[in-house]
Design a protein around this motif. Structure first.
Motif: not given
Length: 364
Positions: A135-138, A152-157
């Motif tokens: 999460y911090g990387a994003y 959306a990409w974070f939540h999926q991966s």
């Protein structure tokens, strides 16, 4: 924050011990800090410092974007969990008797044993670190904002990345060690395991979509390394450096010899507080070591300084931990100690009658 920590700590610790939650007792946060060896003044200062830090953090979060606020709050809650677990293990209760035990006592031992299973805690802790690092990387990659496509990409991966990284950490033996004995060699292993875990998650991300951000993977690796290594080194620091320095009660002891054997003795005394011995300094015949600080303990001078009246008031025992000292020098030291009415311990390594070296102590 401090009252919430205190209430949570008291509630859970009394429940695990089978004691009435509403019953008063000396098991609050301040009492536990004093039980660790802090003075009442220092314990109060620690609590005030924690309250001040929490207040400043609360004010600062009002000027931070919501995604970053969530990251900070989760990180703080994780730190609070470390504090609660650490303080919860301080022994402040007398043994339970049938008269003081409550009706719910039957299930308490099982629950307490489960709560302190070291491996379960380590896996849960690292799972949180893995999620926070990703999460911090994003957040760093997208400058503190997670909207639309990035979110959306974070939540999926996220679930796949967590499963991949935790599986690789487990396979590579990340949980075979003991946190409080973490060393430089262990940090090297952690680096290799984190790199392998991040490469494994990169393979998963490539499988999901070849257009993923490599910068996120690199930042994730850095944050994951800081989180996993930092959690273990923090436990080592608290156990071997913070606690021994806070322990003011016990018999004061000097260590003769600041070499490898003397450092072994110091580490033993720092890690075994139940021995009731508080190291206050080294003495060494080597003039080049005088005034130096070794593992936080100063080399005060040669053994002749034991004749100093002020030093004798603070020291009760001396550990002889120098295998290079000649028998004649040891006899001179014992004469000095006897003249100053100091109890001595001699530690030496013997390897002639055992397959591996062992330490033997003799008291006089």
């Amino acid at each position: 924050l401090i009252p919430i920590i205190d209430t949570t700590l008291v509630t859970f610790s009394r429940s695990l011990q089978g004691r009435p939650v509403s019953q008063g007792g000396r098991d609050h946060t301040s009492h536990r800090l004093v039980a660790l060896g802090f003075s009442e003044r220092v314990a109060a200062a620690v609590l005030w410092a924690g309250a001040l830090a929490a207040g400043l953090l609360a004010v600062g979060l009002e000027h931070v974007a919501p995604p970053m606020t969530a990251f900070v709050i989760i990180s703080v809650l994780m730190l609070v969990g470390f504090v609660l677990l650490f303080l919860g293990r301080v022994k402040v209760y007398a043994p339970m008797t049938p008269k003081t035990a409550t009706s719910g006592r039957a299930f308490v031992p099982t629950l307490a044993n489960f709560a302190y299973k070291r491996r379960i805690f380590e896996v849960l802790c690292d799972s949180t670190v893995v999620a926070l690092a990703y999460y911090g990387a994003y957040l760093l990659r997208f400058e503190g904002q997670l909207v639309d496509a990035p979110y959306a990409w974070f939540h999926q991966s996220l679930p796949l990345v967590m499963c991949a990284q935790m599986l690789i950490l487990l396979v590579r033996g990340q949980y075979r060690g003991i946190w409080r004995y973490t060393s430089i060699d262990d940090v090297g292993s952690i680096v290799k395991n984190v790199l392998a875990a991040c490469l494994g998650s990169a393979v998963v991300l490539i499988w999901l979509s070849p257009a993923f951000s490599w910068s996120v993977v690199i930042i994730d690796a850095v944050l994951l390394l800081l989180g996993i290594a930092g959690s273990r080194l923090t436990v080592r620091l608290i156990r071997h450096r913070v606690l021994p320095r806070s322990t003011g009660c016990g018999r004061k002891i000097l260590i003769f010899g600041s070499g490898e054997l003397g450092q072994v003795v110091l580490r033993l005394l720092l890690s075994r507080r139940e021995l009731g011995l508080v190291p206050v300094g080294f003495v060494d015949d080597d003039p080049s070591t005088h005034g130096r600080v070794i593992l936080g303990v100063r080399v005060l001078g040669s053994a002749e300084c034991l004749g100093d009246a002020k030093l004798r008031q603070d020291v009760e025992e001396v550990a002889l931990a120098d295998d290079n000292a000649s028998p004649q020098r040891l006899e001179e030291l014992r004469a000095i100690l006897e003249r100053n009415r100091l109890r001595s311990w001699q530690l030496s390594f013997l390897s002639d009658s055992a397959p591996h070296a062992s330490a033997v102590a003799r008291a006089s």
